[in-house]
Design an enzyme around this catalytic site. Structure first.
Site, PDB file in Angstrom:
ATOM      1  N   ASN A 418      44.515  55.231  24.252  1.00 17.21           N
ATOM      2  CA  ASN A 418      44.541  55.342  24.884  1.00 17.21           C
ATOM      3  C   ASN A 418      45.353  54.606  26.549  1.00 17.21           C
ATOM      4  O   ASN A 418      45.332  53.706  26.437  1.00 17.21           O
ATOM      5  CB  ASN A 418      43.204  55.207  25.592  1.00 17.21           C
ATOM      6  CG  ASN A 418      42.183  54.953  27.430  1.00 17.21           C
ATOM      7  OD1 ASN A 418      42.113  56.429  27.518  1.00 17.21           O
ATOM      8  ND2 ASN A 418      42.354  53.866  27.920  1.00 17.21           N
ATOM      9  N   GLU A 419      45.990  55.202  27.011  1.00 19.34           N
ATOM     10  CA  GLU A 419      46.953  54.730  28.054  1.00 19.34           C
ATOM     11  C   GLU A 419      47.895  54.017  27.581  1.00 19.34           C
ATOM     12  O   GLU A 419      48.541  53.099  28.521  1.00 19.34           O
ATOM     13  CB  GLU A 419      46.165  54.740  29.373  1.00 19.34           C
ATOM     14  CG  GLU A 419      44.977  55.343  30.367  1.00 19.34           C
ATOM     15  CD  GLU A 419      44.541  54.557  31.023  1.00 19.34           C
ATOM     16  OE1 GLU A 419      43.372  55.459  32.234  1.00 19.34           O
ATOM     17  OE2 GLU A 419      43.962  54.020  31.494  1.00 19.34           O
ATOM     18  N   ASN A 420      47.890  54.015  27.094  1.00 18.22           N
ATOM     19  CA  ASN A 420      49.224  53.179  26.183  1.00 18.22           C
ATOM     20  C   ASN A 420      50.307  53.332  26.438  1.00 18.22           C
ATOM     21  O   ASN A 420      51.103  52.482  26.789  1.00 18.22           O
ATOM     22  CB  ASN A 420      48.640  52.449  24.621  1.00 18.22           C
ATOM     23  CG  ASN A 420      47.609  51.882  23.782  1.00 18.22           C
ATOM     24  OD1 ASN A 420      47.088  51.127  25.079  1.00 18.22           O
ATOM     25  ND2 ASN A 420      46.499  52.086  23.017  1.00 18.22           N
ATOM     26  N   SER A 464      46.845  59.162  25.240  1.00 19.08           N
ATOM     27  CA  SER A 464      45.728  60.432  26.510  1.00 19.08           C
ATOM     28  C   SER A 464      46.215  59.050  27.589  1.00 19.08           C
ATOM     29  O   SER A 464      45.439  58.310  27.081  1.00 19.08           O
ATOM     30  CB  SER A 464      44.586  60.265  25.852  1.00 19.08           C
ATOM     31  OG  SER A 464      43.477  61.110  27.136  1.00 19.08           O
TER      32      SER A 464
END
Length: 816
Positions: A418-420, A464
């Site tokens: 997530n968002e990495n 994502s």
């Protein structure tokens, strides 16, 4: 194989750290599975961390150490017998001792552990102890050794394999649990055991992969039964892997909710030697195919999921752990929560990467209900070292959990984190990292390779948001033309109308905040703390400048109330409007856009957050807005540049044909313009209807509304913001009668009434209303059904704090 659970007779005692004297004095009974927090809470030694300011008062837990003790009675191992001590989950930094000998150390709550203890068995009681040290201390030491890497919060959650939100999040408490959080048992076996069983089902085929652990080098037989089909393979001595493939041409197809049924087929795997059954494994599968279309098109490249060859417009919700104290989550709670998603017409839950690999119970519930699951690898919002020992822990847990979850038909997509990837590009990480590893190898090499080996039946997405097929330096990971997008500019800095500026291929995160329901809020906070500036209220508002963003978001559309009760209703209403506005925008752009995943379904404690269901499981107004916005048939006004259109969405298998009636009218009911037209929408499609100029030519924008009615559905368009409208603040009245199971509340409008709601939980904490946010024209009425076991004065449903609408927020006396 003989399995013996070891869940009784446990105690827990302090072993180090800043423990209060009243707690450090002696052991207390421990529940296994459980955590120290739940044990001390049950013993009355700590206050409920979810109430008032208690979370902050329990920060001493972060540096504490604990020892769980019990006594095991087990006969000595027989000839050729293995006896394993198995922990399905230890949270997190632990040392395990059996019979006075240390048998292992753990540093990862996301995986299981197995220790050979046959040499330690003897007659009589055998002490079993598990010492838990501070995960925060370990993470800080690991960070010193591996090097600091960017993260959004103070604690280095990215340096230890523990649920990231254990350390606090912008919606969750900072409690940092410790304990034996999953089952523990002794397993006695000989010859061989089934180490891993991995059934992979497609539309007409089942392949079952088997990994053995051997204690003897002899031939064994593996039999696989799926429904009426059976196959057998022989594994000679020395061979510990095999696969059984079954053609199932008559397999009943498993479909997502809204597309068909969800038949599940029992699969039994039996391991035998020449004389007896050695081990068995039971699971269920659903036969279906999954595809992800990422092909280029005139807009960029698609991101569209298909099941059994049918494209699915994803109507999703992001999922966080249902309770921060994970061991309190029962199957019944999971069923209730997933059912709330289904009732909101959702067809997918995204298991967010700052939580856990979800449980078998969660997946079983989704399998049964046809709820698709998108599973993140648990890496979120941070840079992660690719060096040892963290690397091996991440890959070991990934291997175990991919194999564990692979049988579930609801699982439709693996996502790298997530968002990495986005964080690496946009959040100043590159300068901070100065060339250090940050996780790219996991997302682009390790996870794809592991899935190619273990689960080639499902698609994989590297992160994502991300734009697959492009290097991040060439195409931005949050580019709306490709892959997945997170839309947070609307909430953080703009307004929910900001969604109109982008047409993502698939929006996997977006949302708007609001406080929990009144009953949940007042159960968590003392009366004197029911102020948005109180310390306790702010402790339950974790977002950076959260209240400021709530007020600024309100100010775009409504006056900001001075009264706390009115402010509570206004912010909940604004969340509901933001939700339906964004969803209508996304759905109206299908098939260019093929997914909407709201942040978020649920909360893990009582908090102001983006959830549409609060931490006590109560439905916020936004849930009702989402249910309507996610309906199979939906009519709504949408924007295309400076044009207002009516979007008619038909996400069903049948054509939809109705007569639509358009009216521009004054708030007093006077019709100023009226047109009717036939509307026809083919299955699984969207039709956009131009609005006649006479319907949009408001002579007095402050006193007029445009209403479209078709097939029992209504869309409403206002010509000005609420703060500028001349609503009648006393537009509605209610008449309530007691009925079986609760109350029937009939609301009648004397003037145009916008977003009428009955906030039933303000009357009784158990009360639930069947609908909310209804627009009424003069002379119309709507009956709300309220379910409750409480006996109340029916007049309370007419009280101004219960019978609500947008109209009541317009009085200048109510604003500051």
């Amino acid at each position: 194989m003989l399995k013996t659970d070891l869940h009784t007779g446990w105690t827990v005692r302090a072993a180090g750290g800043p423990i209060p004297s009243g707690i450090a004095a002696s052991p207390v009974p421990a529940t296994v599975p459980g955590t120290v927090h739940t044990d001390l809470l049950a013993a009355g030694l700590i206050p409920d961390p979810y109430l008032g300011g208690n979370e902050a008062d329990l920060a001493w837990f972060h540096r504490s150490a604990w020892i769980y003790d019990t006594v095991v009675t087990a006969a000595p191992a027989g000839d050729g017998e293995r006896v394993d001590l198995v922990f399905d989950g230890l949270d997190t930094v632990a040392a395990v001792s059996f019979g006075g000998a240390e048998v292992g150390r753990t540093r990862n709550m996301h995986r299981s552990y197995r220790f050979d203890v046959r040499h330690l068995l003897h007659d009589g009681g055998i002490p079993l102890s598990v010492r838990f040290d501070s995960a925060l201390d370990y993470a800080e030491q690991s960070e010193r050794e591996l090097g600091s890497r960017p993260r959004p919060y103070h604690h280095p959650f990215n340096a230890v394999r523990k649920m990231a939100c254990s350390f606090g999040w912008d919606w969750g408490p900072d409690l940092q649990t410790a304990g034996i959080w999953k089952s523990v048992r002794l397993e006695r076996w000989h010859t061989a055991r089934l180490a891993t069983v991995r059934p992979l089902a497609t539309r007409d085929r089942l392949t079952v992969h088997i990994d053995l652990e051997r204690a003897a080098d002899v031939p064994v037989t593996v039999e696989v039964t799926a429904g009426e089909h059976t196959a057998v393979i022989e594994l000679p001595g020395g061979i510990d892997q095999g696969a059984v493939e079954l053609a199932v041409p008559d397999a009943p197809l498993w479909w997502p909710a809204g597309y068909g049924d969800q038949p599940l087929v029992d699969v039994t795997v039996t391991l035998r030697d020449s004389t007896e059954t050695l081990d068995e494994h039971h699971s269920r599968v659903g036969f279906r195919d999954v595809q992800l279309d990422e092909s280029p098109d005139e807009h960029g490249s698609r991101f569209a999921l298909s099941v059994n060859g049918t494209e699915i417009f994803v109507l999703g919700l992001n999922w966080i752990p249902e309770d921060h104290l994970l061991t309190r989550i029962t199957r019944e709670r999971l069923e209730a929560s997933v059912d709330r998603a289904v009732a909101a017409n959702a067809n997918l839950l995204r298991v967010w990467g700052g939580g856990i690999w979800e449980t078998g119970d969660f997946y079983d519930v989704c399998d049964e209900r046809g709820v698709l699951v998108w599973q993140d690898f648990p890496l979120a919002c941070a840079a992660y070292s690719e060096e040892e020992p963290l690397r091996s822990e991440i890959l070991t847990e990934a291997r175990e959990n991919v194999a564990r979850l692979a049988p579930h038909p609801s699982l439709i997509l693996w996502n790298g984190g997530n968002e990495n990837i986005w964080g690496h590009e946009d959040w100043g990480w590159k300068e901070a990292l100065n060339g250090a590893t940050w996780g790219a190898r996991y997302y682009y090499e390790d996870f794809p390779a592991l899935l190619a080996e273990l689960d080639p039946t499902r698609p994989y997405h590297p992160g994502s948001p991300s734009s697959p097929g492009f290097a991040p330096e060439d195409v931005h990971p949050n580019d709306d033309r490709h892959g997945t997008r997170h839309e947070w500019e609307a909430w953080n800095r703009q307004d929910y109308t900001h969604h109109d500026g982008f047409v993502p291929r698939f929006c996997s995160e977006f949302g708007w905040q609001a406080p929990p329901t009144w009953a949940t809020l007042t159960a968590a906070l003392a009366p004197e703390d029911l102020r948005k500036e109180s310390a306790a209220f702010l402790l339950h508002q974790k977002a950076e400048d959260g209240n400021g963003k709530l007020d600024r978001g309100l100010a775009h559309h409504m006056r900001v109330p001075a009264d706390f009760g009115d402010w509570h209703w206004a912010t909940q209403l604004n969340q509901a409007r933001a939700t339906r506005y964004a969803v209508d925008h996304l759905r109206s752009h299908a098939p260019r856009t093929m997914g909407s995943i709201i942040w978020q379904l649920n909360d893990c404690w009582p908090v102001t957050s983006w959830a549409v269901v609060d931490g006590a499981g109560r439905l916020k107004p936004a849930w009702y807005a989402l249910r309507r916005a996610y309906a199979a048939i939906r009519v709504s006004f949408v924007r295309r540049g400076d044009r207002t259109l009516l979007a008619v969405i038909n996400d069903s298998d049948l054509p939809w044909r109705e007569s639509a009636r358009f009216r521009r009218l004054r708030f007093d009911g006077t019709v100023l313009a009226e047109i009717s037209s036939d509307v026809s929408v083919t299955p699984r499609s969207v039709t956009l209807i131009d609005i006649a100029p006479s319907l949009l030519a408001a002579s007095d924008p402050t006193r007029e509304a445009l209403v479209a009615d078709a097939g029992g559905l209504r869309a409403t368009h206002l010509f000005a913001e609420d703060k500028d409208l001349n609503y009648d603040p006393a537009a509605v009245r209610a008449h309530t009668v007691a009925v079986e199971g609760g109350y029937s509340v009939t609301v009648t409008a004397a003037s145009f009434a916008r977003d009428v709601a009955v906030l039933a939980d303000r009357v009784a904490p158990d009360a639930v209303v069947d609908d909310m946010l209804i627009d009424l024209l003069p002379g119309e009425n709507h009956t709300f059904q309220v379910l409750t076991d409480s006996v109340v004065d029916a007049e309370t449903f007419s009280a101004p704090e219960v019978l609500r609408s947008a109209n009541v927020l317009t009085s200048p006396a109510k604003v500051g």
